[in-house]
Design an enzyme around this catalytic site. Structure first.
Site, PDB file in Angstrom:
ATOM      1  N   LYS A 250       2.819  58.937  33.268  1.00 67.43           N
ATOM      2  CA  LYS A 250       4.813  58.278  33.632  1.00 67.43           C
ATOM      3  C   LYS A 250       3.374  56.731  33.506  1.00 67.43           C
ATOM      4  CE  LYS A 250       8.414  55.760  35.718  1.00 67.43           C
ATOM      5  NZ  LYS A 250       7.675  54.263  36.067  1.00 67.43           N
ATOM      6  N   ARG A 255       8.786  49.169  29.116  1.00 70.54           N
ATOM      7  CA  ARG A 255       9.672  49.827  28.183  1.00 70.54           C
ATOM      8  C   ARG A 255      10.039  49.620  26.986  1.00 70.54           C
ATOM      9  NH1 ARG A 255      13.020  54.543  29.498  1.00 70.54           N
ATOM     10  NH2 ARG A 255      13.682  55.442  28.036  1.00 70.54           N
ATOM     11  N   ARG A 270      13.532  46.652  27.935  1.00 69.79           N
ATOM     12  CA  ARG A 270      14.458  47.260  28.262  1.00 69.79           C
ATOM     13  C   ARG A 270      15.610  47.443  28.498  1.00 69.79           C
ATOM     14  NH1 ARG A 270      14.036  50.718  33.298  1.00 69.79           N
ATOM     15  NH2 ARG A 270      16.567  50.645  34.166  1.00 69.79           N
ATOM     16  N   GLU A 300       6.110  53.382  25.531  1.00 73.79           N
ATOM     17  CA  GLU A 300       6.185  51.961  26.987  1.00 73.79           C
ATOM     18  C   GLU A 300       4.678  51.250  26.504  1.00 73.79           C
ATOM     19  OE1 GLU A 300       7.506  52.127  30.147  1.00 73.79           O
ATOM     20  OE2 GLU A 300       6.112  50.907  31.587  1.00 73.79           O
ATOM     21  N   PHE A 341       7.101  58.094  23.244  1.00 71.14           N
ATOM     22  CA  PHE A 341       7.849  59.564  24.287  1.00 71.14           C
ATOM     23  C   PHE A 341       8.486  60.048  23.197  1.00 71.14           C
ATOM     24  CE2 PHE A 341       7.701  56.181  27.183  1.00 71.14           C
ATOM     25  CZ  PHE A 341       9.826  55.972  27.587  1.00 71.14           C
TER      26      PHE A 341
HETATM   27  P1  ATP Z   1      10.579  52.461  37.518  1.00 71.49           P
HETATM   28  O1  ATP Z   1      10.451  51.565  38.511  1.00 71.49           O
HETATM   29  O2  ATP Z   1       9.922  53.624  37.994  1.00 71.49           O
HETATM   30  O3  ATP Z   1       9.549  51.891  36.872  1.00 71.49           O
HETATM   31  P2  ATP Z   1      12.470  52.899  36.295  1.00 71.49           P
HETATM   32  O4  ATP Z   1      13.915  52.174  37.038  1.00 71.49           O
HETATM   33  O5  ATP Z   1      12.345  51.279  35.868  1.00 71.49           O
HETATM   34  O6  ATP Z   1      12.076  53.088  36.849  1.00 71.49           O
HETATM   35  P3  ATP Z   1      13.256  54.823  35.287  1.00 71.49           P
HETATM   36  O7  ATP Z   1      13.820  55.338  34.498  1.00 71.49           O
HETATM   37  O8  ATP Z   1      13.983  55.012  36.394  1.00 71.49           O
HETATM   38  O9  ATP Z   1      12.936  53.619  35.162  1.00 71.49           O
HETATM   39  O10 ATP Z   1      11.666  55.467  34.672  1.00 71.49           O
HETATM   40  C1  ATP Z   1      11.833  56.100  33.748  1.00 71.49           C
HETATM   41  C2  ATP Z   1      10.321  54.557  33.622  1.00 71.49           C
HETATM   42  O11 ATP Z   1       9.196  54.580  33.529  1.00 71.49           O
HETATM   43  C3  ATP Z   1      10.993  53.987  32.069  1.00 71.49           C
HETATM   44  O12 ATP Z   1      12.082  53.217  31.994  1.00 71.49           O
HETATM   45  C4  ATP Z   1       9.972  54.111  31.216  1.00 71.49           C
HETATM   46  O13 ATP Z   1      10.106  52.470  31.392  1.00 71.49           O
HETATM   47  C5  ATP Z   1       8.739  54.518  32.631  1.00 71.49           C
HETATM   48  N1  ATP Z   1       8.392  55.565  31.513  1.00 71.49           N
HETATM   49  C6  ATP Z   1       6.499  55.209  31.371  1.00 71.49           C
HETATM   50  N2  ATP Z   1       6.290  56.448  31.134  1.00 71.49           N
HETATM   51  C7  ATP Z   1       7.323  57.375  30.542  1.00 71.49           C
HETATM   52  C8  ATP Z   1       7.454  58.416  29.699  1.00 71.49           C
HETATM   53  N3  ATP Z   1       6.850  59.482  29.646  1.00 71.49           N
HETATM   54  N4  ATP Z   1       9.114  59.095  29.715  1.00 71.49           N
HETATM   55  C9  ATP Z   1      10.252  58.283  30.228  1.00 71.49           C
HETATM   56  N5  ATP Z   1       9.966  56.976  31.026  1.00 71.49           N
HETATM   57  C10 ATP Z   1       8.124  56.676  30.717  1.00 71.49           C
END
Ligand code: ATP
Length: 590
Positions: A250, A255, A270, A300, A341
């Protein structure tokens, strides 16, 4: 249709907080507007184009005051004074026009199309002489407007409509107007892959729900991102995934959704903003290294030291956001690497319905080797907890936040816009007391005292409820801010202070200032507890109680990449509350 009718609807929406009433109101209205439906939806949203087109109305309060002065004969100074008192130029426009009473002999009735066209032209004007032309276009509208129309035209033009209409409310209204209530899922799917509600409404109007079904992913138009759920342990994640899954690093950055259309590259954040101009070096490498005529890739963007191969803290990449001028200099100073990814679309084929393993193969086959700045996210198929733990630790050592586990069975499709268990994240923070940080929306502020006099002592924070599009309070946040941040808050929030509670906010607490949902802050708490004063999950666990975050602390991270609707949801808090309870039981058996 007359714009007056739309102004009346806007006024009615503003005066009710009941979502069903609003859905009913606008769905009935949609049925009557005919082919002006597209403009109607944009104006209801307070814009002239979908967000990803990045068209801004770009008129300053000062200019609006000039126009109001010409129309009403009041001095600019006088209107300025009113603005300090009232805080809303839309309201002032309405009041001043009411006072004026007599209607000009030459006024023509405003139609929705006329208002939309003037606003669109106004938005597209830039360069020398554009300010004057913008004023003329606005004057042309306000001269012919009645007081209520003027109120909303001014608010729209200043991009501050603030009627609290959620996108999902419009989705429901489109389904009801041109199909039936149950068709909302179809409309929502269309919105997730083509986030332009005005266009969707027009298609529904001309071709019905069948027309909506034929909406396809289009390179150049962003797809709403698939999101991850969370669980408190790697063991539970494996169990939920059916014993085996793919784990990916992660990465902690921004994003980035990359679209390749021949030689043309578009990059979206995002929030689906077009950020292409901020990452010219990434666009170049995509052009060179992505082996497809058309493609949409999901990844990302991480700040990266190309010499040492180290990932840098997330904050570095946010410095590159919003900068239009020195992008090349920034690209050198803060290099970025994108770890892809997923792949959503390739050479005319929508891949969202293909299972994850197939998409992964497509992704690998689509990127030529040798690129410095575009790479594949690291992943491993795991079925044992100790392997999962090893991989997780490796991810942390590499500078990542944790892992995202991905379902690999035949149903593991790409669910645009959804947060489900097909993807589950597990972060370093989960090993601390409260699992994960949460992203909360500022909805109010309390005046500070003592050292904080003149600024705020605490902020009222809320989660988002997807079910009804409301923001529900979950804590008062006062720690974690630096003195400098505290000093800056009043200036930062000034534009968003409301006279009354935003209709989307549900709160029992009355702060000293209501703040329009706009700012999203990352918050870390000690635990989630029952609370009689907060409205998050009210009555769901216990009658007369909601859920609150105890000892919340600002982590220092402004989630500018999230809109208020992307904040942590009420459902997630409920989930976190349950898994926290489970963990307490596991840690203290018997
Ligand atoms: P967080 O605050 O934990 O980053 P979020 O609310 O922005 O989460 P989520 O979909 O809950 O978004 O968590 C996944 C996020 O992690 C994605 O939006 C992306 O930006 C990031 N990310 C990083 N690496 C990956 C990966 N390998 N696969 C998917 N998402 C990833």
């Amino acid at each position: 249709m007359e714009f007056k009718k739309l102004a009346e609807i806007l006024s009615e929406i503003e005066s009710t907080t009941k979502r069903l009433e609003i859905v009913d109101l606008i769905s009935k209205f949609f049925k009557t507007v005919g082919d002006e439906i597209k403009y109607t939806v944009y104006l209801l949203q307070g814009k002239v184009a979908p967000d990803y087109e990045g068209i801004e109305l770009g008129i300053a309060e000062k200019q609006v005051i000039k126009v109001l002065s010409v129309i009403t004969g009041k001095k600019e100074d006088f209107i300025n004074q009113l603005l300090i008192k009232v805080g809303d130029l839309g309201q002032i426009a309405e009041d001043l026009l009411k006072e004026k009473k007599q209607v000009s002999l030459f006024s023509e009735e405003l139609t929705i199309t006329k208002v939309y066209n003037n606003l669109l032209e106004l938005a597209n004007k830039s360069g020398s002489g554009s300010q004057l032309r913008k004023q003329q276009l606005l004057q042309d509208l306000l001269q012919n407007a009645d007081p209520l129309e003027a109120k909303y035209i001014v608010r729209i033009v200043l991009e501050r409509l603030r009627i609290g209409l959620a996108d999902m409310t419009i989705v429901d209204a489109i389904a009801i107007a041109f199909g039936k209530k149950e068709d909302a899922d179809i409309v929502e799917r269309a919105y997730n892959i083509h986030p332009d509600l005005a266009e969707i409404a027009y298609i529904a109007y001309t071709r019905g729900i069948d027309g909506i079904k034929s909406i396809k992913i289009t390179p150049g138009i962003p797809v709403r991102s698939m999101l991850a759920e969370r669980l408190p342990s790697l063991e539970e994640i494996l169990q939920k995934m059916g014993g085996v899954c793919s784990m990916e690093y992660k990465y902690d950055g921004l994003r980035l959704q990359a679209h390749k259309i021949g030689d043309k590259i578009k990059l979206f954040s995002r929030r689906l903003e077009d950020v292409t101009e901020q990452f010219p070096e990434i666009a170049n490498e995509i052009r060179e290294f992505v082996k497809a005529e058309t493609a949409i890739l999901d990844g990302e963007a991480v700040p990266y030291n190309l010499d040492t191969g180290e990932m840098l803290p997330f904050q570095a990449v946010s410095q590159r956001r919003g900068r239009k001028y020195d992008v090349y200099e920034m690209a050198e100073r803060i290099p970025v690497v994108v770890f892809f990814f997923d792949i959503i679309y390739k050479n005319g084929i929508d891949l969202t319905m293909r299972p994850y393993p197939d998409r992964k193969v497509e992704l690998k086959n689509s990127i030529k080797e040798g690129s410095l700045r575009i790479r594949l996210a690291k992943n491993l198929i795991v079925s044992r907890t100790d392997d999962a733990e090893k991989f997780f630790n490796e991810a942390l050592e590499a500078g990542c936040e944790g892992i995202v586990a991905k379902n690999i069975n035949e149903n593991s499709i790409y669910r645009a816009g959804a947060r489900e268990y097909l993807w589950i994240k597990y972060k370093r923070d989960y090993q601390l007391e409260m699992q994960d940080t949460v992203d909360l929306v500022v909805v109010g502020a309390f005046s500070g005292q003592g050292r904080r006099a003149g600024s705020y002592g605490a902020l009222l924070m809320a989660v988002y409820s997807r079910q009804d599009g409301t923001f529900k309070t979950v804590c008062k946040l006062g720690s974690g801010f630096t003195d400098e941040q505290l000093d800056n808050l009043p200036r930062l929030f000034q534009k968003y202070i409301l006279k009354e509670r935003d209709p989307r906010v549900e709160s029992q607490m009355i702060p000293d200032f209501w703040i329009e949902p706009h700012f999203v802050l990352e918050v870390k708490g000690a635990e989630i507890t029952l609370s009689p004063i907060h409205t998050c999950c009210y009555g769901l666990i216990k009658e007369g109680s909601g859920l609150a975050i105890r000892f919340p602390r600002f982590t220092g991270r402004w989630r500018e990449d999230k809109s208020p609707e992307d904040a942590t949801t009420e459902d997630e808090i409920l989930e976190m509350y349950h898994s926290q309870k489970k963990k307490i039981i596991q840690d203290n058996p018997g």
